[in-house]
Design a protein around this motif. Structure first.
Motif, short mmCIF file in Angstrom:
data_model
loop_
_atom_site.label_atom_id
_atom_site.label_comp_id
_atom_site.label_asym_id
_atom_site.label_seq_id
_atom_site.Cartn_x
_atom_site.Cartn_y
_atom_site.Cartn_z
N ASN A 103 95.53 -47.01 56.44
CA ASN A 103 95.26 -46.57 55.08
C ASN A 103 96.52 -47.35 54.47
N PRO A 104 95.86 -48.41 53.69
CA PRO A 104 97.69 -48.72 52.82
C PRO A 104 98.11 -47.72 52.15
N ARG A 105 98.58 -46.97 51.60
CA ARG A 105 98.51 -45.95 50.37
C ARG A 105 99.28 -45.48 51.65
N ALA A 106 99.58 -44.98 52.67
CA ALA A 106 99.91 -44.00 53.79
C ALA A 106 100.98 -44.87 54.45
N GLY A 107 100.57 -46.16 54.26
CA GLY A 107 101.75 -46.93 55.11
C GLY A 107 103.29 -46.63 54.21
N LYS A 108 102.30 -46.88 52.82
CA LYS A 108 103.78 -46.96 51.80
C LYS A 108 104.77 -45.36 52.06
N LEU A 109 103.84 -44.62 52.20
CA LEU A 109 104.64 -43.33 52.47
C LEU A 109 104.64 -43.71 54.08
N LYS A 110 104.96 -44.12 55.01
CA LYS A 110 105.78 -44.38 55.69
C LYS A 110 107.47 -44.03 55.76
N ASP A 111 108.22 -42.87 57.09
CA ASP A 111 109.72 -43.05 56.63
C ASP A 111 109.98 -42.59 55.28
N LYS A 112 109.11 -41.93 54.27
CA LYS A 112 109.09 -41.11 53.38
C LYS A 112 109.02 -39.50 53.63
N GLU A 113 109.97 -38.82 52.76
CA GLU A 113 110.01 -37.25 53.05
C GLU A 113 109.22 -36.74 51.75
N LEU A 114 107.58 -36.41 52.18
CA LEU A 114 106.96 -36.22 51.55
C LEU A 114 107.39 -35.06 50.30
N TYR A 115 107.93 -33.64 51.25
CA TYR A 115 108.41 -33.05 50.43
C TYR A 115 109.32 -32.98 49.44
N GLN A 116 110.17 -34.25 49.93
CA GLN A 116 111.01 -34.17 48.76
C GLN A 116 110.61 -35.28 47.53
N LEU A 117 109.94 -36.32 47.96
CA LEU A 117 109.31 -36.87 46.76
C LEU A 117 108.18 -36.16 45.99
N SER A 118 107.56 -35.34 46.17
CA SER A 118 106.39 -34.31 45.34
C SER A 118 107.02 -33.77 44.88
N ARG A 119 108.62 -33.23 45.36
CA ARG A 119 109.14 -32.05 44.70
C ARG A 119 110.00 -33.10 43.08
N TRP A 120 110.21 -34.20 43.84
CA TRP A 120 111.03 -34.93 42.47
C TRP A 120 110.06 -35.54 41.08
N MET A 121 108.86 -35.74 41.77
CA MET A 121 107.49 -36.05 40.95
C MET A 121 107.32 -35.38 40.06
N CYS A 122 107.38 -33.85 40.74
CA CYS A 122 107.13 -32.69 39.91
C CYS A 122 107.99 -31.99 38.56
N ALA A 123 109.07 -32.85 39.32
CA ALA A 123 110.83 -32.54 38.42
C ALA A 123 110.65 -33.10 37.79
N LYS A 124 110.65 -34.42 37.83
CA LYS A 124 110.10 -36.07 36.86
C LYS A 124 109.22 -35.23 35.36
N CYS A 125 108.88 -34.95 35.40
CA CYS A 125 107.39 -34.85 34.83
C CYS A 125 106.87 -33.75 34.67
N ASP A 126 108.07 -32.66 34.90
CA ASP A 126 108.62 -31.68 34.38
C ASP A 126 109.15 -31.90 32.65
N ASP A 127 110.22 -32.13 33.19
CA ASP A 127 111.10 -33.18 32.62
C ASP A 127 110.62 -33.42 31.38
N ILE A 128 109.76 -34.62 31.34
CA ILE A 128 108.95 -35.53 30.66
C ILE A 128 108.37 -34.25 29.13
N GLU A 129 107.41 -33.68 30.11
CA GLU A 129 107.10 -31.98 29.43
C GLU A 129 107.71 -31.19 28.78
#
Length: 181
Positions: A103-129
């Motif tokens: 899966n090309p999308r999964a390949g982009k996430l290889k070796d990334k900390e998904l929990y941390q990445l998800s929290r970062w995206m949510c925090a950024k969206c919260d700040d924008i909101e």
């Protein structure tokens, strides 16, 4: 949708029909940016009209916010549309992108900390909101937009392996019911 209605100055039912006829979020955001930019250009011609000048400030912030959201869209789509597995390890739930299926999308996430990445995206969206929610009152009161948020770097958020930092418990008040129990 209300912002699209304001930017196009269409009657609500027309703006609503146009907005909901677009099925792609990215295309909706692109159309909204185009409408905001066009409206901002027209509004600038009304020098001395405080309400129109305030709308220019607000519309420019919406353009900024949409641009920031667009920057997150690929990572968001990678997280949402990748085959992610959850498994128990050492008493905690872990998650990882499955890359065995090419899966090309999964390949982009290889070796990334998904929990941390998800929290970062949510925090950024919260700040924008929060920033966007404060716009109208701030501009009406001060005549200018509030400072844009400073986003936390990804590395400052905890990974799944780290224990979350918790605030210290407040001491109980002597007169509270819990004190007598």
């Amino acid at each position: 949708m209300g912002v699209f209605e304001q930017a196009t100055e269409c009657p609500p039912h027309v703006a609503n029909s146009m907005w909901h006829s677009i099925k792609s979020d990215l295309v909706q955001r692109d159309v909204l940016i185009a409408a905001l930019q066009s409206s901002t250009h027209l509004l600038r011609a009304w020098k001395g009209d405080v309400q129109k000048e305030q709308r220019v400030l607000i519309f420019e912030e919406y353009i900024w916010a949409i641009t920031e959201i667009n920057k997150l869209s690929h990572t968001r789509n990678d997280l949402v549309h990748s085959p992610i597995i959850f498994f128990g390890a050492s008493g905690a739930t872990e998650m990882d992108a499955r890359i065995q299926h090419s899966n090309p999308r999964a390949g982009k996430l290889k070796d990334k900390e998904l929990y941390q990445l998800s929290r970062w995206m949510c925090a950024k969206c919260d700040d924008i909101e929060r920033h966007m929610a404060s716009l109208w009152p701030h501009v009406r009161k001060h005549g200018k937009v509030p400072a844009r948020p400073k986003f936390k770097p990804l590395s400052t958020l905890p990974t799944r392996a780290q224990k979350p930092t918790r605030a210290k418990a407040r001491p109980r008040r002597k007169n509270s019911i819990a004190h007598y129990v």
